[in-house]
Scaffold this active site. Sequence first.
Site, mmCIF file in Angstrom:
data_model
loop_
_atom_site.group_PDB
_atom_site.id
_atom_site.type_symbol
_atom_site.label_atom_id
_atom_site.label_comp_id
_atom_site.label_asym_id
_atom_site.label_seq_id
_atom_site.Cartn_x
_atom_site.Cartn_y
_atom_site.Cartn_z
ATOM 1 N N GLU A 120 20.716 -45.827 13.443
ATOM 2 C CA GLU A 120 20.136 -44.802 14.316
ATOM 3 C C GLU A 120 18.935 -45.347 15.076
ATOM 4 O O GLU A 120 18.727 -45.018 16.245
ATOM 5 C CB GLU A 120 19.735 -43.578 13.497
ATOM 6 C CG GLU A 120 20.927 -42.840 12.920
ATOM 7 C CD GLU A 120 20.520 -41.681 12.048
ATOM 8 O OE1 GLU A 120 20.788 -40.539 12.447
ATOM 9 O OE2 GLU A 120 19.931 -41.923 10.972
ATOM 10 N N TYR A 146 4.480 -25.207 32.022
ATOM 11 C CA TYR A 146 5.656 -25.757 31.343
ATOM 12 C C TYR A 146 5.991 -27.167 31.765
ATOM 13 O O TYR A 146 6.710 -27.854 31.061
ATOM 14 C CB TYR A 146 6.880 -24.844 31.379
ATOM 15 C CG TYR A 146 7.027 -23.884 32.499
ATOM 16 C CD1 TYR A 146 6.571 -22.577 32.362
ATOM 17 C CD2 TYR A 146 7.640 -24.251 33.680
ATOM 18 C CE1 TYR A 146 6.732 -21.664 33.391
ATOM 19 C CE2 TYR A 146 7.804 -23.341 34.708
ATOM 20 C CZ TYR A 146 7.340 -22.047 34.555
ATOM 21 O OH TYR A 146 7.506 -21.155 35.566
ATOM 22 N N ILE A 161 14.395 -34.902 11.403
ATOM 23 C CA ILE A 161 14.140 -34.087 12.583
ATOM 24 C C ILE A 161 13.248 -32.889 12.229
ATOM 25 O O ILE A 161 12.627 -32.307 13.119
ATOM 26 C CB ILE A 161 15.436 -33.669 13.309
ATOM 27 C CG1 ILE A 161 16.384 -32.881 12.428
ATOM 28 C CG2 ILE A 161 16.117 -34.885 13.903
ATOM 29 C CD1 ILE A 161 17.625 -32.342 13.161
ATOM 30 N N GLU A 162 13.143 -32.560 10.953
ATOM 31 C CA GLU A 162 12.204 -31.533 10.518
ATOM 32 C C GLU A 162 10.770 -31.958 10.847
ATOM 33 O O GLU A 162 9.968 -31.164 11.345
ATOM 34 C CB GLU A 162 12.317 -31.283 9.011
ATOM 35 C CG GLU A 162 13.627 -30.682 8.576
ATOM 36 C CD GLU A 162 14.708 -31.714 8.207
ATOM 37 O OE1 GLU A 162 14.794 -32.780 8.862
ATOM 38 O OE2 GLU A 162 15.476 -31.426 7.275
ATOM 39 N N LYS A 205 20.590 -32.627 16.977
ATOM 40 C CA LYS A 205 21.004 -34.024 16.905
ATOM 41 C C LYS A 205 22.532 -34.048 16.926
ATOM 42 O O LYS A 205 23.182 -33.832 15.908
ATOM 43 C CB LYS A 205 20.452 -34.622 15.603
ATOM 44 C CG LYS A 205 20.679 -36.074 15.401
ATOM 45 C CD LYS A 205 19.966 -36.500 14.108
ATOM 46 C CE LYS A 205 20.147 -37.960 13.852
ATOM 47 N NZ LYS A 205 19.407 -38.390 12.662
#
Length: 121
Positions: free
Chosen positions: A23, A55, A74-75, A101
């Site tokens: 990855e 934004y 990813i947390e 993901k």
Amino acid sequence: MTTYTITLQNCAFFARHGVHDEEEFLGQRFFVDAELDVVAGEALESDSIDDTVNYGIAFTVIEEIVTGKRRYLIEALALDIAKGLCQTFPQVRRAKITVRKPNAPVPGVLDFVQVSVEHFA
């Protein structure tokens, strides 16, 4: 007190997050949704970008965090994004960040793995 919500939906970035060496080596696209609850303050009356969450800047903050240092989970990435947005915009009271993901290394077919984190400032 009046609040409103700003949402940035499906922001896409190429990055190298994940537990596996492949990855990091190959990288992949990640998709981020940011839902920001904002205390209105003067923004709704002043109609000024200076009184709200810009934004364009929010997108840049997300991009810098996602494409920055590698995270295994990813947390952790989602929490870092939430904290970064709350630090950048003090009028944000809650940031809910969702990271998707699509190419998660799982032994089967799926659309994506998704994690959502809520951070309260």
